[in-house]
Design an enzyme around this catalytic site. Structure first.
Site, PDB file in Angstrom:
ATOM      1  CG  PHE A  39       0.718   8.458  13.835  1.00  0.00           C
ATOM      2  CD1 PHE A  39       0.777   8.377  15.214  1.00  0.00           C
ATOM      3  CD2 PHE A  39      -0.213   7.698  13.164  1.00  0.00           C
ATOM      4  CE1 PHE A  39      -0.097   7.555  15.919  1.00  0.00           C
ATOM      5  CE2 PHE A  39      -1.101   6.882  13.849  1.00  0.00           C
ATOM      6  CZ  PHE A  39      -1.041   6.800  15.230  1.00  0.00           C
ATOM      7  CG  ASP A  60      -0.700  14.059  10.571  1.00  0.00           C
ATOM      8  OD1 ASP A  60      -1.539  14.583  11.322  1.00  0.00           O
ATOM      9  OD2 ASP A  60      -0.490  12.838  10.536  1.00  0.00           O
ATOM     10  CE1 TYR A  98      -8.187   9.969  16.773  1.00  0.00           C
ATOM     11  CE2 TYR A  98      -9.742   9.734  14.974  1.00  0.00           C
ATOM     12  CZ  TYR A  98      -8.477   9.538  15.491  1.00  0.00           C
ATOM     13  OH  TYR A  98      -7.505   8.933  14.734  1.00  0.00           O
ATOM     14  CE  LYS A  99      -4.392  12.566  17.667  1.00  0.00           C
ATOM     15  NZ  LYS A  99      -4.917  11.235  17.636  1.00  0.00           N
ATOM     16  NE  ARG A 115       0.961  10.278  23.293  1.00  0.00           N
ATOM     17  CZ  ARG A 115       0.271  10.357  22.151  1.00  0.00           C
ATOM     18  NH1 ARG A 115       0.783  11.009  21.120  1.00  0.00           N
ATOM     19  NH2 ARG A 115      -0.912   9.797  22.042  1.00  0.00           N
TER      20      ARG A 115
END
Length: 422
Positions: A141, A218, A243-244, A392
């Site tokens: 990322f 990560d 928050y995912k 995605r």
């Protein structure tokens, strides 16, 4: 599932009937109504972005409202002594037990993902004096890559890049070829943000340790979606967002994990008052607390920590193994629909076909996918887009149904068909 013909078995005789049948035997189906917007959808036909921002829970709405009135409004500053000061560690322990395979006293919540990654990475390289290299991959990322570039310049280190396949991910063999006696730290993602590739954490961690390096994982795209066993895998450090799949809300604070045996050997670089041995001593010099508290810097973001607690409790209740089972079933169903509907339109699966090597999302590639994403948003089907040409599909197991997946994938088929046949 190893070939396109096998996926068709999931769709016989009628894909919608199959979706409804799968929903009928879904052991997690009772959790779906606990989220805002389902089952009525509140205008959203399919939400395919749970791997970027999860839906809020109904319980969290009640929790936040109660906190505003009773906690903040009722207890005022007394709340710090009564509960809030320890909240980063109470929630951290709950998260560690439910989703990270981490014993108590090793996980904290607070700061953004970027700040937590920075703290842990800087502490790690400083704990390996004389070593001059950080190993990372080209498809991690952007934040991970950017902050490691900054740390390398800050500390006079070199970056050693692993060239990652954007449709797969980093392998143990690649790591073995990259590490050596000068490696201070290896930083990789458990689940690749673009392809969904699921890395072999135990093997890669062992390889890095054999070279004398520390490893920072990560977990942003894996926490709450795939089983994680940080203690059993011998992981040194880990960080991830909430928050995912943990449904903490936009910008909810990240978590960090520091193995117990390392905690008192690491010096975290952002020395704030909340990480001192006596927070209210207000002494003339910084004296770090023992244990996980030393990795806290400033005042904990209490309001931002509230919502994630309800999803963590759900995961603990049902078990991360059941979450993973549903996740695999959802992505397998989505892959089957893609094979049937999208591959004939020129799309390709840009994620591992083997579910054992895939996390909770898949990516479908086509040059028109940026336009497809925009068209889908107008139709209340919400995936997201990642270059190059990647759509995605993020399927959050606790809140997503198979029928929702069917309708969303049908909308992708229609939008791509319209754009490619005009």
């Amino acid at each position: 599932m190893t070939d396109d013909s096998a996926t068709s078995d999931l769709l016989s005789p009628d894909p919608l009937a199959v979706a409804r049948a799968l929903d009928g035997v879904d052991q997690l189906a009772t959790y779906r109504p606990r989220f805002v917007g389902v089952p009525d959808g509140t205008g959203v036909t399919a939400y395919f972005d749970g791997n970027s921002l999860g839906r809020p829970t109904l319980a969290s709405i009640e929790r936040v409202q109660r906190f505003l009135v009773e906690g903040w409004g009722g207890r005022l500053i007394r709340g710090w002594d009564e509960e809030w000061m320890e909240l980063p560690f109470v929630i951290g322990d709950a998260l560690g037990a439910a989703a990270l395979g981490a014993a108590a006293g090793q996980t904290f919540v607070g700061d953004s993902t970027t700040v937590v990654l920075y703290k842990l990475a800087r502490a790690a390289v400083d704990a390996r004096p004389g070593r001059t290299q950080i190993v990372l991959d080209t498809d991690n990322f952007p934040t991970d890559r950017y902050l490691l570039d900054g740390i390398a310049r800050e500390r006079g280190l070199d970056l050693v890049w692993i060239e990652a396949d954007t449709e797969a991910g980093v392998t143990p063999e690649q790591v073995a070829a990259a590490v050596g006696p000068q490696t201070a730290l290896v930083v990789l993602s458990h689940v690749a943000y673009r392809s969904g590739f699921l890395a072999d954490v135990p093997s890669i961690t062992r390889i890095a340790h054999a070279a004398g390096a520390l490893v920072l994982w990560d977990l942003c795209h894996s926490a709450g979606s795939v089983p994680v066993e940080l203690d059993a895998w011998g992981v040194d450090l880990a960080a991830g967002c909430t928050y995912k799949y943990l449904n903490g809300g936009p910008g909810s604070p990240a978590f960090g994990y520091v193995a117990a045996g390392l905690q008192d050997d690491l010096t975290q670089p952002i020395q704030g008052w909340m990480g001192t041995e006596d927070v209210f001593a207000m002494g003339p010099e910084y004296r770090p607390a023992r244990g996980i508290r030393r990795f806290i810097s400033g005042t904990p973001p209490v309001v931002g920590m509230l919502a994630m607690q309800d999803t963590i409790a759900m995961i603990d209740e049902v078990g991360i193994g059941a979450v993973r089972t549903k996740s695999v079933a959802l992505t397998e169903f989505a892959v089957a629909l893609a094979d049937e509907w999208l591959l004939p339109l020129g799309a390709t699966l840009a994620s591992p076909r083997d579910p054992d090597r895939r996390g909770g999302h898949i990516t479908l590639s086509h040059p028109a996918m940026r336009q497809v994403t925009a068209a889908l948003w107008e139709r209340d089907v919400i995936p997201d887009y990642r270059d190059p040409g990647g759509l995605r599909i993020g399927l959050s197991p606790l809140s997503t149904s198979f029928e929702e997946t069917f309708h969303g994938m049908a909308a992708v088929r229609d939008a791509l068909g319209e754009l490619t046949h005009d």
